[in-house]
Design an enzyme around this catalytic site. Sequence first.
Site, PDB file in Angstrom:
ATOM      1  N   LYS A  35       0.844  -1.216   0.000  1.00 34.94           N
ATOM      2  CA  LYS A  35       0.000   0.000   0.000  1.00 34.94           C
ATOM      3  C   LYS A  35       0.875   1.260   0.000  1.00 34.94           C
ATOM      4  CE  LYS A  35      -1.663   1.805   4.055  1.00 34.94           C
ATOM      5  NZ  LYS A  35      -1.435   3.193   4.340  1.00 34.94           N
ATOM      6  N   ASN A  36       1.848   1.290   0.904  1.00 38.41           N
ATOM      7  CA  ASN A  36       2.604   2.542   1.054  1.00 38.41           C
ATOM      8  C   ASN A  36       3.560   2.796  -0.108  1.00 38.41           C
ATOM      9  OD1 ASN A  36       1.179   3.165   3.321  1.00 38.41           O
ATOM     10  ND2 ASN A  36       2.750   2.500   4.770  1.00 38.41           N
ATOM     11  N   CYS A  67      -5.635   8.259   8.324  1.00 33.10           N
ATOM     12  CA  CYS A  67      -5.606   7.766   9.703  1.00 33.10           C
ATOM     13  C   CYS A  67      -5.237   8.884  10.663  1.00 33.10           C
ATOM     14  CB  CYS A  67      -4.593   6.622   9.832  1.00 33.10           C
ATOM     15  SG  CYS A  67      -5.318   5.036   9.427  1.00 33.10           S
ATOM     16  N   ARG A  86       0.307  14.606  12.504  1.00 33.41           N
ATOM     17  CA  ARG A  86       1.475  14.175  11.731  1.00 33.41           C
ATOM     18  C   ARG A  86       1.932  15.331  10.852  1.00 33.41           C
ATOM     19  NH1 ARG A  86      -1.076   8.752   9.590  1.00 33.41           N
ATOM     20  NH2 ARG A  86       0.896   8.383   8.544  1.00 33.41           N
ATOM     21  N   ASP A 120       4.234   0.327  12.131  1.00 32.22           N
ATOM     22  CA  ASP A 120       2.934  -0.139  11.632  1.00 32.22           C
ATOM     23  C   ASP A 120       2.597  -1.548  12.139  1.00 32.22           C
ATOM     24  OD1 ASP A 120       2.741   2.236  10.292  1.00 32.22           O
ATOM     25  OD2 ASP A 120       3.377   1.435   8.368  1.00 32.22           O
ATOM     26  N   ARG A 159      -8.518   0.169   4.390  1.00 35.82           N
ATOM     27  CA  ARG A 159      -7.505   1.025   3.761  1.00 35.82           C
ATOM     28  C   ARG A 159      -6.174   0.295   3.576  1.00 35.82           C
ATOM     29  NH1 ARG A 159      -6.077   5.611   6.809  1.00 35.82           N
ATOM     30  NH2 ARG A 159      -4.777   5.914   4.999  1.00 35.82           N
TER      31      ARG A 159
HETATM   32  N1  EPU Z   1       7.555  13.843  10.843  1.00 36.42           N
HETATM   33  C1  EPU Z   1       7.826  15.144  11.131  1.00 36.42           C
HETATM   34  N2  EPU Z   1       7.798  16.039  10.090  1.00 36.42           N
HETATM   35  C2  EPU Z   1       7.539  15.683   8.814  1.00 36.42           C
HETATM   36  C3  EPU Z   1       7.260  14.347   8.541  1.00 36.42           C
HETATM   37  C4  EPU Z   1       7.285  13.436   9.573  1.00 36.42           C
HETATM   38  O1  EPU Z   1       8.081  15.516  12.276  1.00 36.42           O
HETATM   39  O2  EPU Z   1       7.537  16.548   7.938  1.00 36.42           O
HETATM   40  C5  EPU Z   1       7.596  12.833  11.929  1.00 36.42           C
HETATM   41  C6  EPU Z   1       6.245  12.169  12.135  1.00 36.42           C
HETATM   42  O3  EPU Z   1       5.416  12.910  12.994  1.00 36.42           O
HETATM   43  C7  EPU Z   1       6.646  10.822  12.711  1.00 36.42           C
HETATM   44  C8  EPU Z   1       7.976  10.532  12.009  1.00 36.42           C
HETATM   45  O4  EPU Z   1       8.448  11.780  11.535  1.00 36.42           O
HETATM   46  O5  EPU Z   1       6.868  10.937  14.099  1.00 36.42           O
HETATM   47  C9  EPU Z   1       7.888   9.551  10.861  1.00 36.42           C
HETATM   48  O6  EPU Z   1       6.913   9.974   9.930  1.00 36.42           O
HETATM   49  P1  EPU Z   1       7.018   9.644   8.373  1.00 36.42           P
HETATM   50  O7  EPU Z   1       7.030  10.922   7.628  1.00 36.42           O
HETATM   51  O8  EPU Z   1       8.123   8.685   8.150  1.00 36.42           O
HETATM   52  O9  EPU Z   1       5.641   8.947   8.119  1.00 36.42           O
HETATM   53  P2  EPU Z   1       4.734   9.100   6.864  1.00 36.42           P
HETATM   54  O10 EPU Z   1       5.558   9.183   5.633  1.00 36.42           O
HETATM   55  O11 EPU Z   1       3.720  10.146   7.097  1.00 36.42           O
HETATM   56  C10 EPU Z   1       4.638   6.546   6.349  1.00 36.42           C
HETATM   57  C11 EPU Z   1       3.538   5.539   6.232  1.00 36.42           C
HETATM   58  C12 EPU Z   1       2.967   5.230   7.594  1.00 36.42           C
HETATM   59  C13 EPU Z   1       4.099   4.749   8.510  1.00 36.42           C
HETATM   60  C14 EPU Z   1       5.245   5.768   8.531  1.00 36.42           C
HETATM   61  C15 EPU Z   1       6.448   5.302   9.320  1.00 36.42           C
HETATM   62  C16 EPU Z   1       2.660   6.138   4.077  1.00 36.42           C
HETATM   63  C17 EPU Z   1       1.550   6.721   3.296  1.00 36.42           C
HETATM   64  N3  EPU Z   1       2.505   6.104   5.388  1.00 36.42           N
HETATM   65  O12 EPU Z   1       4.010   7.697   6.895  1.00 36.42           O
HETATM   66  O13 EPU Z   1       2.037   4.175   7.395  1.00 36.42           O
HETATM   67  O14 EPU Z   1       3.604   4.582   9.815  1.00 36.42           O
HETATM   68  O15 EPU Z   1       5.672   6.044   7.186  1.00 36.42           O
HETATM   69  O16 EPU Z   1       6.966   4.133   8.775  1.00 36.42           O
HETATM   70  O17 EPU Z   1       3.642   5.663   3.513  1.00 36.42           O
HETATM   71  C18 EPU Z   1       0.198   2.843   7.900  1.00 36.42           C
HETATM   72  O18 EPU Z   1       0.455   2.207   6.856  1.00 36.42           O
HETATM   73  O19 EPU Z   1      -0.613   2.443   8.765  1.00 36.42           O
HETATM   74  C19 EPU Z   1       0.895   4.099   8.130  1.00 36.42           C
HETATM   75  C20 EPU Z   1       0.473   5.012   8.999  1.00 36.42           C
END
Ligand code: EPU
Length: 418
Positions: free
Chosen positions: A22-23, A116, A121, A304, A396
């Site tokens: 998915k991601n 979610c 975030r 996750d 999802r």
């Molecule tokens: N963060 C910041 N600033 C940013 C971006 C992130 O402070 O600009 C922080 C976040 O708050 C968090 C950490 O950095 O504490 C990691 O966040 P990341 O950006 O890596 O997460 P994401 O890209 O928003 C993806 C997956 C998530 C998964 C995370 C961590 C997607 C669409 N989502 O999210 O997947 O938990 O990486 O591996 O790729 C899920 O599949 O259930 C899901 C939530």
Amino acid sequence: MEKLMITGGRPLQGTVSISGAKNSAIALIPAAILAESEVILDNLPLLSDVAVYSEILEELGATVSWEGSQMKIDPSSIKSIPMPNGSVKKLRASYYMMGAMLGRFKEAIIGLPGGCNFEPRPIDQHIKGFEALGATITNEHGAIHLHAKELRGNKIYLDVSSVGATINIMLAAARAKGATIIENAAKEPEIIDVATLLNSMGAIIKGAGTETIRIEGVSELHGCRHSIIPDRIQAGTYMIAAAATRGNVLIDNVIPKHMEALTAKMQEMGIGIEEYDESIRVIGASRYEHVDVKALVYPGFATDLQSPMTSLLTQAQGVSVLSDFVYSNRFKHVPELVRMGAKIRVEGRSAIIEGGRLNAAKVKAADLRAGAALVIAGLTVSEGVTEVTGVEYIDRGYDHLVSNLRQLGADVWRQTDN
Ligand code: EPU
């Protein structure tokens, strides 16, 4: 209202095949915007977020056809259309529209976010990256406005190794002028998958999967065909479900290397694991040892899988401590598991879990992985029926969940109440 009904207590047995990630999918679909001709994606998961993304591309003028696990995207007629509202608001990962549109059109208006809601975030690292490439960014009434006269490569150090920010910067930088270097980049397998697609489209990206990624911008990208990597979180969820029900399941179409942190923890608990080239067999046992788990960025234990793992640890002897160092408060599954009789308390970033029997209850999934945790918990309970609402979150991330579990011998069904 739709709910999942589960009569547990049956060890899962048999084979389950894992779909594409998915991601990855929800980054690869917007990446196709950067191409001038048709992009074909294979091994696509059949998920609501994927459907929303295909809707978004169609709204921009792309031709999208989706048959089984293959999606064909012809982006040649895409136009730069402002998207302050509509489908983009339906999913959090529409943030990838910012990088993709900026890369192709040097401008974008994207309403954010949905998805979610387990904790705030931020996207400050995405914004910092776009600004370093020369974009001006404002937030007007909840929509992000991005504009650049031209995008120029730059060196960007990420304060946190964010998956989303790393991918978004790669998308914009792929068509910038000159070289971009991302330091402290995220190393998740989905980053490599996106870089592989972009390189097949003619981009020049090196170092994906390490903490330094170098992107040489090119003026044009072309179509290609790409097969999406297997979903390591879906695979991990079935591995955990197999162990929690003390079953014996072959999880097929996985990359065992992606599962190492989970595999090691499961072995530490006393669960049997057999690894093959593209599959993993999980062999449950009657007694599991307690373990401590720390969710970290890849290659650490995936955040996750933290919620599903909580359910498994209720089946271990003694007290386990599960800490999440990626998200500070991703514990919405805990009060629901407590309703099922689990002995868990949350202290700061940690859940302290005392092993014991669970009982059937009516519980609510507040996010995708919390939902997976509740389904796994329900599968361990032999008396009564566990009812899980919030099915829309579970849908999802898990395609064919009910049919897959039924194929493994579980007594699970969907029920719609008016
Ligand atoms: N963060 C910041 N600033 C940013 C971006 C992130 O402070 O600009 C922080 C976040 O708050 C968090 C950490 O950095 O504490 C990691 O966040 P990341 O950006 O890596 O997460 P994401 O890209 O928003 C993806 C997956 C998530 C998964 C995370 C961590 C997607 C669409 N989502 O999210 O997947 O938990 O990486 O591996 O790729 C899920 O599949 O259930 C899901 C939530």
